[in-house]
Design an enzyme around this catalytic site. Sequence first.
Site, PDB file in Angstrom:
ATOM      1  N   GLU A 453       0.781  -1.243   0.000  1.00 39.50           N
ATOM      2  CA  GLU A 453       0.000   0.000   0.000  1.00 39.50           C
ATOM      3  C   GLU A 453       0.813   1.294   0.000  1.00 39.50           C
ATOM      4  O   GLU A 453       0.255   2.358   0.265  1.00 39.50           O
ATOM      5  CB  GLU A 453      -0.997   0.008   1.175  1.00 39.50           C
ATOM      6  CG  GLU A 453      -2.006  -1.142   1.078  1.00 39.50           C
ATOM      7  CD  GLU A 453      -3.099  -1.136   2.153  1.00 39.50           C
ATOM      8  OE1 GLU A 453      -2.920  -0.443   3.157  1.00 39.50           O
ATOM      9  OE2 GLU A 453      -4.110  -1.830   1.958  1.00 39.50           O
ATOM     10  N   GLU A 550      -7.105  -7.656  -1.399  1.00 40.95           N
ATOM     11  CA  GLU A 550      -7.496  -7.427  -0.001  1.00 40.95           C
ATOM     12  C   GLU A 550      -8.915  -6.913   0.050  1.00 40.95           C
ATOM     13  O   GLU A 550      -9.275  -5.986  -0.690  1.00 40.95           O
ATOM     14  CB  GLU A 550      -6.612  -6.351   0.654  1.00 40.95           C
ATOM     15  CG  GLU A 550      -5.324  -6.840   1.232  1.00 40.95           C
ATOM     16  CD  GLU A 550      -4.652  -5.778   2.105  1.00 40.95           C
ATOM     17  OE1 GLU A 550      -5.356  -4.917   2.682  1.00 40.95           O
ATOM     18  OE2 GLU A 550      -3.422  -5.803   2.201  1.00 40.95           O
TER      19      GLU A 550
END
Length: 871
Positions: A453, A550
Amino acid sequence: MCHHLLTLIALASEAKRPSLGVDVISLNGKWQLMNSNSSVSVSAEVPGCVHTTLQRQGFISQDPYYRFNDLAYRWISLDNWTYTTSFSVPSHVRGKGKAVLVFEGVDTVSTISLNGLTIGKTDNMFRRYDFDVTGLLKDEENVLQVWIMSAVTYASQRSHAHTEYRVPPDCPPPVQKGECHVNFIRKAQSSFSWDWGPSFPTLGIWKGVRLEVFNTSRVLSYTTSPKYDSEHSSWTVEVELFFDVFVASKGLVHLSIPLLQSEAEFQLSLTPGQSEKSFVLQLNQSVSLWWPFGHGEQFLYYLTIDVSLEGGETFNVAFRTVELVQEPIPSSPGLSFYFRINGKPIFLKGSNWIPVHAFQDQVTTDMITILLRSAQKANMNALRVWGGGVYEQDIFYSLCDMYGIMIWQDFMFACALYPTEKDFIQTVREEVTQQVRRLKSHPSVVIWSGNNENEAAIATDWFNIPVTVRPLYVKDYVHLYVENIRDIVLQEDSTRPFLVSSPTNGVESEKEGWVAKDPYDPHYGDTHFYSYYKDCWDWTAFPRTRFASEYGFQSWPSLSTLSKVSVSSDWDFSSNFSAHRQHHEDGNQQMLKQAELHYILPNSTDPLQKYRDTIYITQVMQAQCVKIQTEFYRRSRSDIVEGKGHTMGTLYWQLNDIWQGPSWSSVEFGGKWKMLHYWATDFYAPILSAGVEDKGDLLIYGVSDSHSETHNVKLHSWSSFNAVCSLESNVTTIKAGGSTLVFQYSISALLTQCGNCTRRSCIVTFHLSSPEGQMISPHNHIFLSSPRYAEGLQKPNITDTGIVQNFFVTLHCSFPAVYVWLDVDNIPGHFDVNGFLMLSKKSTVIFGAWRPTTAEEITSNLHITSLRDVY
Ligand code: BMA
């Protein structure tokens, strides 16, 4: 565009041991441990860490995981600690030319001395360190000391020394009760706290220590990389040997794979210093391939490497190719994003892996095995080793090789920006080189990924960085992940793809200078998507992504898991304990709010019952939400809707837990399955029937992972104990490796045709069956209104009528029941099904125990709950 990585991967065996001609003295075992003012002095086990030692020696009286001890024991991580041992070296060993002390892993910042002389320093728990101690050894009483500095202090000092500009985030959100500046230290990023885990900034010697003494040379590591030559349809295995050479020498290297009747011998010539040699073994025969679970066998061959100077080693080698395909899709802007294994597109089904324990020295092979077997039992074929934890131990990857679980391997950087000082980059370079060499021989590893991320963190400005200085951060980002990590990986491993981040737009991110405008763009690469307050039953709100790496929802673990670290006064949803264990802002509220959209919240007047029921309802909500989202992604594999679709992977967040607390996991700390994990078995079934409501119609899809077509689809619908009516679809073929709409019916027409049904009074069930009438998908169902408004759903009075050997549990109920949940508290094992819809008066489930137990023990621990029992 597509990355052509037609290569084959070999699987190396466990930690490489130096052999012939190298004397090895293990320094594992009992050491002494002392804090900075000597007020604590205890004997300690190496490998190990300070927390584990203090607990085992009784210096701290309680389990660090107990109640609020993460705060009570904070002092341990703020102190500095010294490990000491002494050892002898027989003179015939000492007489050899070169002596090296090998530390497989130090956590983290240390100064190491031998007989009073500093021999080296460490600053990275992910590296092995070798220190030359030639000439420093005595026959007896060699004193080895490892002084370990508080990781918290070190991180803070490094951050304060970085004065030119901020490297955010400074500290985790207060709800995590963690420590600051973890991005400044090469240590498990979650060890300073995470949104699912405690802050235990460990210190210790977490891997083995040994002395290696030799006259000529020693092997530092081996790698094996099978490669496929598509032009000649043949395979080779490239073997790399990394040597530490003291004296120039010549010898022979002999490679052989007996089962494939392939062998070869090579001349070896070594000159002093570190030396890399590579040899290629040509295979004379066709090979049996390694396949991901659900797609074929996992063939592993023995490969023997004999070095005349050193001795032999045997490794597992497996043959498979992997490509990450990013190419244009007709009628869709953007690019595809999917894995092709051995030439076949494979849908990745799985979840994300986090550290198994805050104290890594306590992770056992059993714990890893239970988790990986649980993943495989839930029909998963992939896991992502997430970048905020640790590169896992060798046994983890070897088991994945055996089980056919593909690994998406992140490098250990997560949710932060990172410094790029020279020494930081240098230590990262060494870390990456070592880890790639350690793991590249495993066929299970199918992709490297630079970080978790961090592209998104810059692109969507998580840290409020003024636009004018943003280029500086982009430059640092590119420097770390592209110019260093990517560069090393491409040099070291040409056999699998590399992605810079997750989520990312892949080659599109590259085009945009490695930080895309919107790394969450569903037209490219992978996405992460979380939404807690919006109704998760509304599948139209999910991004129709190429690859969902995710997504997830929190739930609480069972009372039996929590009771190990809590007392009865904690067992209330509004207790301090419930707030303390929750590390995600508003997490407890989010769970109840989401549950309340579809269920009546537990309202028992007995506080303990209400607490148990609340845990139950959070697990029901989590299982239902993740099921809906996963089914949406699976049925999107063939669809392109408004330019989006062709989803080819689902990795929900998260498989496992680091401690006993609320989290997104489907398996609790200790291995107990939550309802979600039971459901994963069905929503990840090789052939799935998935139902949705779309613009007033009931749609049912058949989704198949298979590489050949499946025939004949049958539908059952509308059931009470006796189905009110039953319909069959006339679609008879489900696309191989695709999603097929097999049934479409207006819901209002269906209701009118099916007796006295209304949305609130009936439920639709369905499955797929073969022409012979055999079920080929698990049973599935869809609610036409929230169960909270269900009419006619009565207390089912579920009872068990005794449990017989092999633990068949026979249940009876007087009315249909939803979310029927069986819990046997602390007896380890799992049921064959759980959290199910019970539409018959009698049904039998089986409990598989992981340790000896008895029918009596199970009976006395069994709790049965269904939705209607909690209000
Ligand atoms: C993602 C993960 C983790 C986190 C999870 C849940 O961001 O990468 O950092 O635990 O979401 O918030």
